[in-house]
Every structure is written in structure tokens, then in C-alpha cells.
Write a protein that holds these residues in place. Structure first.
Motif, short mmCIF file in Angstrom:
data_model
loop_
_atom_site.label_atom_id
_atom_site.label_comp_id
_atom_site.label_asym_id
_atom_site.label_seq_id
_atom_site.Cartn_x
_atom_site.Cartn_y
_atom_site.Cartn_z
N UNK A 22 9.95 3.85 -19.23
CA UNK A 22 10.08 4.93 -18.08
C UNK A 22 10.12 6.27 -19.03
N UNK A 23 9.49 6.67 -19.75
CA UNK A 23 9.53 7.42 -20.36
C UNK A 23 9.54 8.85 -19.46
N UNK A 65 0.76 -1.18 0.56
CA UNK A 65 0.27 0.29 0.19
C UNK A 65 0.85 1.04 0.09
N UNK A 66 1.68 1.53 -0.54
CA UNK A 66 2.74 2.21 -0.13
C UNK A 66 4.23 2.22 -1.55
N UNK A 67 4.52 3.09 -2.01
CA UNK A 67 5.66 3.14 -2.67
C UNK A 67 7.12 3.07 -2.22
N UNK A 68 7.08 1.31 -1.51
CA UNK A 68 8.55 1.58 -1.25
C UNK A 68 9.53 1.89 -2.06
N UNK A 69 9.51 2.07 -3.17
CA UNK A 69 10.75 1.21 -4.04
C UNK A 69 10.01 1.70 -5.62
N UNK A 70 10.93 2.37 -5.91
CA UNK A 70 10.48 2.90 -7.57
C UNK A 70 11.51 2.83 -8.61
N UNK A 71 11.66 2.12 -8.84
CA UNK A 71 13.38 1.90 -9.83
C UNK A 71 13.61 2.31 -10.62
N UNK A 72 12.20 2.63 -11.43
CA UNK A 72 11.96 3.06 -12.87
C UNK A 72 12.09 4.82 -12.50
N UNK A 73 11.55 5.70 -11.76
CA UNK A 73 11.77 7.13 -11.44
C UNK A 73 12.78 8.06 -12.18
N UNK A 74 13.54 8.48 -11.82
CA UNK A 74 14.52 9.82 -12.50
C UNK A 74 15.39 9.60 -11.58
N UNK A 75 15.48 9.26 -10.08
CA UNK A 75 16.19 9.31 -8.65
C UNK A 75 16.62 8.08 -9.19
N UNK A 76 16.48 6.62 -9.40
CA UNK A 76 16.46 5.33 -9.12
C UNK A 76 16.99 4.53 -10.66
#
Length: 305
Positions: free
Chosen positions: A250-251, A155-166
């Protein structure tokens, strides 16, 4: 009689000397033909393209080094160069350290079935690069992948590997998974060339496992470490497959200039700027060659010292 024997004995030698050059060229010619057609000709043609520019009026026109001046002042190009340098600085040491530790562990003789671990670690390298990226793309997927399923379950975005930071770290993780086994095999092969007498002498001197690694195994790996470092640097600057395949999912994180190779590909096939694309490719080739040469030179000096 002696003169006749001497003349007879010299005749085959002279014949071999006369035939040596044609026979040698016969062996070398297939490689030279392949080198000229597959390697030299494309490079020469790319240099030729980089000296021209497509114009609205008049078609292709000679512009000299204007494309190179544009490349050296192009912020999008240098942003991509900065990303691959950051990728190289982080990913290459982690990958080589993991490969080195794995090779030392397998060579230690303390593992059962070491052949199984060699195959297990080398197996990702045998997977085609496109398939490997698709596998990890499915894992990273925010909506349909494993990471997305875990985030939805929690129920939360614990890990987002395809965001600009990651996203750059996520791509580095894929590269480590793909190529760590390949480098491990190179390290392991170098360790197998160490004479057993050195280990026996170290054991007689009372050297423990750590001392043996530091005094015998690591010095024996200097040449292999230089080679794997050069290969890894070249691979880092050639980064294209992973961001290109992950871009559709991941555009927002992967832009058209995410890496120099992706930038050149976009310029050529999407923007129809073949001349400037060739210029970007040549500049990147020169940068890669210079850095690889510096690493090789420093590694050779340390090895000789």
C-alpha cells in the motif's frame, strides 16, 4: 545471668541488621545492572545524540535544542502524531469494549465450555506480530488477497482496505484482532477476584444480571480498565509494525511519515539522520508518558472516589 542471655539474644539481631543492607543490594543489583544497560543507557545516549547534528563540513556539531525546535515545527512529524491520535481515539474504545463484553460473557456462567472461548479469544495474541500482519496483509491484498478476490468476483471495488481512506481503519482492525484477547484476560482475572458473597447478597436483594453487572462487576473492573487503557495508549503511540509491513502493498496509502515511529525509522535507516531521529523518538516518548500519566491520574482519582 540475665544480662548474658540478653546480650546473646541481641547478637543475631545486630548481625542481621548489619548484613541486611548487603543482602538487599545483592538481590537488587542484577535488576539495577539490567536497568542501567538495557533502559537507562540507551535513553541517555539518545538524548546525547539529539543535541548534535551531522554537518557537511566539520562532521557532527553541537546544536543544543535546535533539533527539538525543528521537531515541534515539523509538519510531517505532527501529521503522524495526528494519525496515531485518531487511531487511538477510535481503536482503543472499540477494543476495550469488545474485551469487556467478552470477559463479562465468559464470567457470566451462561456459556458452555468457557475455557474454550478464553483460549479462542486469546489465541491471536499468541501469534507473533509480524505473522499477524502478514496474514491480514494477505487478506487485504487488492490483487492476490481475499478482499481482491471478492471484488473481482463481484466485478466492482466494494471494499478497498488499503486505500488512503481506509488504511488506518484496516490497521485498527488488525490491532483489535491481536490485543482484544489479552485485555479480555486482564478483565476476566479482575472479575474472578470479586467475592462470591457479593453475588449472593445481590441475588437475595433481587438484583438481575444487568443490575449485578452495573453495581458489582463494572466497579470491580476500574483498576483493570485503567491499566488496559494505559497499555493501549502506549501501544497506539508505538504503532510501527503494522504500517511498516503493509507499506510495500500500500505505498500510496502508507507514507514514510505515516506514524512518528515509522518516521523516525525512515530518518535513521534511510535518511541517515540519526540525530534528528533520536529527537523524534524522545519527543514521542515524552508525549506518550504525559498522556499515560494523565489517564492514570484521572483513573486513580475516580477509583479513590
Amino acid at each position: 545471668m540475665a544480662a548474658v542471655v540478653a546480650s546473646v539474644s541481641k547478637t543475631p539481631t545486630r548481625t542481621r541488621r548489619r548484613l541486611g543492607i548487603p543482602i538487599g543490594w545483592g538481590f537488587v543489583t542484577p535488576f539495577l545492572v539490567f536497568f542501567v544497560i538495557a533502559i537507562l543507557a540507551p535513553v541517555v545516549y539518545a538524548i546525547y545524540l539529539s543535541l548534535f547534528r551531522e554537518q557537511i563540513v566539520g562532521g557532527s556539531g553541537f546544536v543544543g535544542f535546535d533539533n527539538y525546535v525543528r521537531a515541534f515545527t515539523d509538519p510531517e512529524f505532527w501529521a503522524g502524531v495526528g494519525r496515531v491520535i485518531a487511531f487511538m481515539i477510535v481503536q482503543v474504545p472499540i477494543m476495550l469494549a469488545f474485551s469487556l463484553i467478552a470477559a463479562l460473557a465468559i464470567d457470566s456462567g451462561r456459556l458452555r465450555a468457557p475455557g474454550f472461548y478464553r483460549i479462542l479469544l486469546f489465541l491471536p495474541y499468541a501469534v507473533p506480530g509480524v505473522v499477524a500482519v502478514l496474514i491480514w496483509g494477505f487478506i487485504y491484498g487488492p490483487r492476490f488477497g481475499l478482499v481482491g478476490s471478492i471484488n473481482n468476483f463481484l466485478g466492482a471495488q466494494i471494499f478497498t482496505p488499503l486505500t488512503p481512506d481506509w488504511v488506518l481503519a484496516s490497521i485498527a482492525n488488525i490491532s483489535v484482532w491481536e490485543f482484544a484477547g489479552y485485555n479480555m484476560v486482564i478483565f476476566y482475572a479482575a472479575l474472578r477476584t470479586v467475592p462470591s458473597e457479593l453475588y449472593e447478597a445481590a441475588s437475595l436483594d433481587g438484583a438481575g444480571p444487568l443490575r449485578t453487572v452495573m453495581s458489582i462487576k463494572l466497579p470491580a473492573l476500574r483498576g483493570a480498565l485503567v491499566i488496559t487503557t494505559i497499555f493501549s495508549i502506549i501501544g497506539s503511540f508505538q504503532l510501527f509494525n503494522e504500517p511498516n509491513l503493509l507499506k510495500p502493498i500500500a505505498p500510496n496509502a502508507i507514507t514514510s511519515n505515516f506514524t512518528p515511529n515509522l518516521y523516525a525509522y525512515t530518518l535513521s535507516f534511510a535518511g541517515q539522520q540519526y540525530n534528528y531521529s533520536a529527537t523524534i523518538a524522545i519527543v514521542m516518548g515524552l508525549i506518550t508518558a504525559i498522556i499515560a500519566y494523565v489517564v492514570q491520574l484521572r483513573g486513580t482519582r475516580k477509583e479513590l472516589a
